[in-house]
Design an enzyme around this catalytic site. Structure first.
Site, PDB file in Angstrom:
ATOM      1  CB  ALA A   9      -0.923  -0.005   1.224  1.00  0.00           C
ATOM      2  CB  ILE A  13       0.317   0.486  -7.815  1.00  0.00           C
ATOM      3  CG1 ILE A  13       1.033   0.428  -9.157  1.00  0.00           C
ATOM      4  CG2 ILE A  13      -1.151   0.057  -7.963  1.00  0.00           C
ATOM      5  CD1 ILE A  13       1.269  -0.979  -9.670  1.00  0.00           C
ATOM      6  NE  ARG A  82       8.161  -4.019 -17.761  1.00  0.00           N
ATOM      7  CZ  ARG A  82       7.990  -3.865 -19.060  1.00  0.00           C
ATOM      8  NH1 ARG A  82       8.951  -4.257 -19.900  1.00  0.00           N
ATOM      9  NH2 ARG A  82       6.888  -3.320 -19.533  1.00  0.00           N
ATOM     10  NE  ARG A  88       3.975  -6.185 -17.969  1.00  0.00           N
ATOM     11  CZ  ARG A  88       4.014  -5.731 -19.216  1.00  0.00           C
ATOM     12  NH1 ARG A  88       4.725  -6.371 -20.131  1.00  0.00           N
ATOM     13  NH2 ARG A  88       3.360  -4.627 -19.563  1.00  0.00           N
ATOM     14  CG  ASP A 151      -3.041  -5.508 -20.551  1.00  0.00           C
ATOM     15  OD1 ASP A 151      -2.052  -4.759 -20.602  1.00  0.00           O
ATOM     16  OD2 ASP A 151      -3.039  -6.594 -19.932  1.00  0.00           O
ATOM     17  CG  HIS A 179      -0.317  -7.704 -17.615  1.00  0.00           C
ATOM     18  ND1 HIS A 179      -0.829  -6.611 -18.282  1.00  0.00           N
ATOM     19  CD2 HIS A 179       0.627  -7.195 -16.774  1.00  0.00           C
ATOM     20  CE1 HIS A 179      -0.232  -5.514 -17.866  1.00  0.00           C
ATOM     21  NE2 HIS A 179       0.661  -5.840 -16.946  1.00  0.00           N
TER      22      HIS A 179
HETATM   23  P1  NAD Z   1       6.706   0.232  -5.924  1.00  0.00           P
HETATM   24  O1  NAD Z   1       8.098  -0.207  -5.730  1.00  0.00           O
HETATM   25  O2  NAD Z   1       6.433   1.690  -6.051  1.00  0.00           O
HETATM   26  O3  NAD Z   1       5.791  -0.307  -4.733  1.00  0.00           O
HETATM   27  C1  NAD Z   1       5.811  -1.622  -4.310  1.00  0.00           C
HETATM   28  C2  NAD Z   1       5.504  -1.647  -2.830  1.00  0.00           C
HETATM   29  O4  NAD Z   1       5.529  -3.019  -2.407  1.00  0.00           O
HETATM   30  C3  NAD Z   1       6.498  -0.884  -1.950  1.00  0.00           C
HETATM   31  O5  NAD Z   1       5.836   0.015  -1.093  1.00  0.00           O
HETATM   32  C4  NAD Z   1       7.186  -1.991  -1.170  1.00  0.00           C
HETATM   33  O6  NAD Z   1       7.594  -1.589   0.141  1.00  0.00           O
HETATM   34  C5  NAD Z   1       6.090  -3.033  -1.111  1.00  0.00           C
HETATM   35  N1  NAD Z   1       6.565  -4.380  -0.780  1.00  0.00           N
HETATM   36  C6  NAD Z   1       7.704  -4.991  -1.163  1.00  0.00           C
HETATM   37  N2  NAD Z   1       7.801  -6.206  -0.598  1.00  0.00           N
HETATM   38  C7  NAD Z   1       6.688  -6.365   0.153  1.00  0.00           C
HETATM   39  C8  NAD Z   1       6.206  -7.402   0.983  1.00  0.00           C
HETATM   40  N3  NAD Z   1       6.891  -8.558   1.143  1.00  0.00           N
HETATM   41  N4  NAD Z   1       5.038  -7.223   1.615  1.00  0.00           N
HETATM   42  C9  NAD Z   1       4.330  -6.072   1.459  1.00  0.00           C
HETATM   43  N5  NAD Z   1       4.740  -5.053   0.681  1.00  0.00           N
HETATM   44  C10 NAD Z   1       5.903  -5.196   0.045  1.00  0.00           C
HETATM   45  O7  NAD Z   1       6.140  -0.550  -7.211  1.00  0.00           O
HETATM   46  P2  NAD Z   1       4.806  -0.229  -8.045  1.00  0.00           P
HETATM   47  O8  NAD Z   1       5.118   0.712  -9.133  1.00  0.00           O
HETATM   48  O9  NAD Z   1       3.702   0.078  -7.096  1.00  0.00           O
HETATM   49  O10 NAD Z   1       4.541  -1.665  -8.735  1.00  0.00           O
HETATM   50  C11 NAD Z   1       4.216  -2.781  -7.961  1.00  0.00           C
HETATM   51  C12 NAD Z   1       4.072  -4.029  -8.823  1.00  0.00           C
HETATM   52  O11 NAD Z   1       2.951  -3.878  -9.706  1.00  0.00           O
HETATM   53  C13 NAD Z   1       5.269  -4.311  -9.728  1.00  0.00           C
HETATM   54  O12 NAD Z   1       5.557  -5.686  -9.714  1.00  0.00           O
HETATM   55  C14 NAD Z   1       4.790  -3.897 -11.111  1.00  0.00           C
HETATM   56  O13 NAD Z   1       5.458  -4.559 -12.144  1.00  0.00           O
HETATM   57  C15 NAD Z   1       3.333  -4.299 -11.028  1.00  0.00           C
HETATM   58  N6  NAD Z   1       2.438  -3.666 -12.016  1.00  0.00           N
HETATM   59  C16 NAD Z   1       1.457  -4.443 -12.536  1.00  0.00           C
HETATM   60  C17 NAD Z   1       0.571  -3.911 -13.455  1.00  0.00           C
HETATM   61  C18 NAD Z   1      -0.531  -4.751 -14.026  1.00  0.00           C
HETATM   62  O14 NAD Z   1      -1.129  -4.344 -15.022  1.00  0.00           O
HETATM   63  N7  NAD Z   1      -0.875  -5.878 -13.444  1.00  0.00           N
HETATM   64  C19 NAD Z   1       0.692  -2.561 -13.844  1.00  0.00           C
HETATM   65  C20 NAD Z   1       1.702  -1.803 -13.277  1.00  0.00           C
HETATM   66  C21 NAD Z   1       2.591  -2.363 -12.358  1.00  0.00           C
HETATM   67  C1  LMR Z   2       2.137  -2.279 -17.269  1.00  0.00           C
HETATM   68  O1  LMR Z   2       1.558  -2.918 -18.150  1.00  0.00           O
HETATM   69  O2  LMR Z   2       2.234  -1.035 -17.306  1.00  0.00           O
HETATM   70  C2  LMR Z   2       2.708  -3.008 -16.085  1.00  0.00           C
HETATM   71  O3  LMR Z   2       2.666  -4.388 -16.281  1.00  0.00           O
HETATM   72  C3  LMR Z   2       4.058  -2.532 -15.669  1.00  0.00           C
HETATM   73  C4  LMR Z   2       5.153  -2.865 -16.638  1.00  0.00           C
HETATM   74  O4  LMR Z   2       6.155  -3.429 -16.201  1.00  0.00           O
HETATM   75  O5  LMR Z   2       5.042  -2.531 -17.816  1.00  0.00           O
END
Ligand code: NAD
Ligand code: LMR
Length: 330
Positions: A9, A13, A82, A88, A151, A179
């Protein structure tokens, strides 16, 4: 009363997603879990004058147990994002263990919750979550979702831009598969209302939807990947699940599910040959009520895109399953 947990949290994101959930009339109790800074984020959000409580939990002091206990829905964006040049799948090494540990907490303390996986690589982290839930004998495929809504959001936005429409939200564009890159399959032929994509623009549009994530990673130049658009997409998907749970009708969104566990999914599995696939799903009180398969009405070009997607997905899914069956030595 609905209790929602955001795990991760305090992240890029996690923070805006928690903000949106604090504004939602579908959530009354918001638990923010992270390894750092979640009490600060919770204190900040708690001053917002909407109904419902918000509390932060850290991993120390039994925070995972406290956050998860009584949860109805758990959204997981925990893990590293990333940087330019990474795929990914390069995130697997670190994020696989993070997702495994958080979902173990779900299995122990919130075994009936809806579980929404955002952490990448989604094509592998969802099978990891399923295997953990199976180990604890609480796997309900109607309640485990890989969030692929970004997406769909991109497909709406980029399609509207190609056809010169001002409001992307008026388009429904199914996006299926997985994804990541070419596992993402936009079904532009099924766009509603119907659109004519000029032949010379079709390939570029498909490519932009498939690789939209790279566009953001490149623009952020080392500072992470999509966060704000993902928070919007994650919130849209979470609300779809909660609306279905509340008995609202005709709630449909594509999501990455275990096909054999959802009505209508076995036919899709037979057609594509993988266990997990993103497909439009209808939501109801029990979660994923049925798969609304689009496969019978797609174009020949889209069939070829699916063939390519399935090749990538097979390895991604097997890698996630294997991570739990034969954990790597520590
Ligand atoms: P970020 O680094 O800004 O935030 C991640 C958070 O996770 C941090 O606050 C961190 O402290 C926390 N964290 C790490 N280990 C943890 C644990 N064991 N328990 C609880 N919290 C923990 O990253 P972000 O930009 O928020 O992205 C998070 C993830 O979402 C990435 O893997 C990213 O690739 C993925 N993502 C997915 C999509 C999708 O479409 N599904 C889109 C964007 C990003
Ligand atoms: C996205 O589609 O934006 C996420 O999966 C983050 C990424 O690594 O591209």
């Amino acid at each position: 009363m609905v209790k929602a947990v955001v795990a991760g949290a305090a992240g890029g994101i996690g923070q805006p997603l928690s903000l949106l959930l604090k504004l939602s009339p579908y959530v009354q109790d918001l638990a923010l879990y992270d390894v750092v800074n979640s009490p600060g984020v919770a204190a900040d959000l708690s001053h917002i004058s909407t109904e419902g409580s918000v509390k932060g939990y850290l991993s120390k002091d039994d925070g995972l147990k406290e956050a998860m206990t009584g949860a109805d829905i758990v959204v997981i964006p925990a893990g590293i994002p990333r940087k330019p040049g990474m795929t990914r799948d390069d995130l697997f090494k670190i994020n696989a263990g993070i997702v495994r540990d958080i979902v173990t907490g779900v299995a122990q303390y919130a075994p009936n919750a809806f579980v929404l996986i955002i952490s990448n690589p989604v094509n592998s982290t969802v099978p990891i979550a399923a295997e953990v839930l199976k180990q604890h004998k609480v796997f309900n495929p109607k309640k485990l979702f890989g969030v692929t809504t970004l997406d769909v959001v991109r497909a709406q936005t980029f399609t509207a831009s190609v056809v010169g429409a001002s409001d992307p939200a008026k388009f429904t564009v199914p996006v299926i598969g997985g994804h990541s890159g070419d596992t993402i399959v936009p079904l532009l032929s099924l766009t509603e209302p119907k659109v004519e994509i000029p032949q010379d623009k079709y390939e570029a549009l498909v490519n932009r939807i498939q690789f939209g994530g790279d566009e953001v990673v490149k623009a952020k130049d080392g500072a992470g990947s999509a966060t704000l658009s993902m928070a919007y997409a994650g919130f849209r998907f979470a609300e779809a699940v909660l609306k279905g749970a509340a008995g609202e009708k005709n709630i449909v969104e594509p999501t990455f599910v275990f096909l054999d566990g959802v009505e209508g999914g076995a036919e899709v599995k037979k057609a594509v040959g993988v266990d997990y696939f993103s497909v439009p799903v209808k939501f109801g009180p029990s979660g994923a009520e049925s798969v609304q398969s689009p496969l019978n009405s797609i174009s020949e070009t889209e069939k070829k895109l699916i063939e390519v997607a399935v090749k990538g997905l097979q390895g991604n899914i097997a890698k996630g399953v294997e991570f739990i069956a034969n954990p790597p030595a520590k």
